[in-house]
Design an enzyme around this catalytic site. Sequence first.
Site: not given
Lengths: 207, 165
Positions: B27, B33, B50
């Site tokens: 990711t 995040c 995520h």
Amino acid sequence: MNMGNHELSSMKLDILRELGNIGAGNATTALSVMLNSNLRMEAPLVKILDFNAIADLVGGPDTLVAAVLTHFNGAIKGMTLFVLQVEEARNLAGVMLGKTYPHDYMDFDHMDKSALKEVGNILMSSYISSIGTMTNLQLRADPPAICIDMAGSVLSLPISELGKIGDQALVIDSKILDNERPIDGFLMFVTDEESFEHIFEALGIGC
Amino acid sequence: MGVDMAEVIKVGIADCKLCKKPDKITTIGLGSCIGVVIYTASDDYCGLVHIMLPASSEIKNNQNRCKFADTGIDDLVSALEKKGMRKASMTAKIAGGATMFQFSGNTDLGSIGERNIKAVKQRLAYHRIRIAAEECGADFGRTIVFDNGTKELQVRSTGKPDRIL
């Protein structure tokens, strides 16, 4: 603005586009006065984008960007961002400070960052004040903060805020032209559902 | 050697995917995040979610379950269980939860990274999933790549050497 569930009518989109137009126009005028240069702004494109598409506006989630973020509050609450690719940020800081940077310059120092913060501040506060004037709502902008990093990381804060109300964002993509050379960047205007209703109500459009 | 057939599977924002050996999973550009990788020592499958926000219960519009620490981790665990993996053997590696903007004024928005870290750890503890390695917090972005062959999590940031967790 619960865009996850129902879409904004085309009339409301037109209104947002017009707000974007006037706000961004005033913002460029303010900036060109400060920089004493020949800045123009192309008519902004108002886009409703999926989260994963926002970073693509500046070349993808791993593109290095500089972003200036300001919270505003008062009758409506939210944040605005001014996002530039790092090369453009370097050029802009150069215009502000009368410096020339090496093309791979990455170590933005305190002065460079404050110069960029100032540009962002002028753009965004004149943008916010135009919206305040048009809607006759009291708005106040907080001092801005700057971050230089990967687009995906930088955008995580506004995207998380938007994530509370849906999976999409309203982005006002404004291209600034410096003597016809485009400075590629965009302004992002993030607010909550209630605030959008206040805007439309203030403009006399029922929700 | 033959052609390397391994692919790198990309997980977007508020997204969750599984990955089978020899593929890798990534990711890009984690800020506040958090990327949560769950794997076991022996299984071919692993998964990455995520996560964007701490709790689905705080939000009305919570249909996208991958967005939240609680429902995102729950769904990743059950997707792996459906592949025949045992929860008791699952281990996690996590990265992210940065505070990207430093504001001079008082605002709780900046602390979303910190709240995400806390929520992710709580949910993993609830499932009794051990955290084998983590790199959370601070003020910079991260791209992560997990290799289920070596069980290594590579963490990349701008202007810093890569780390292996």
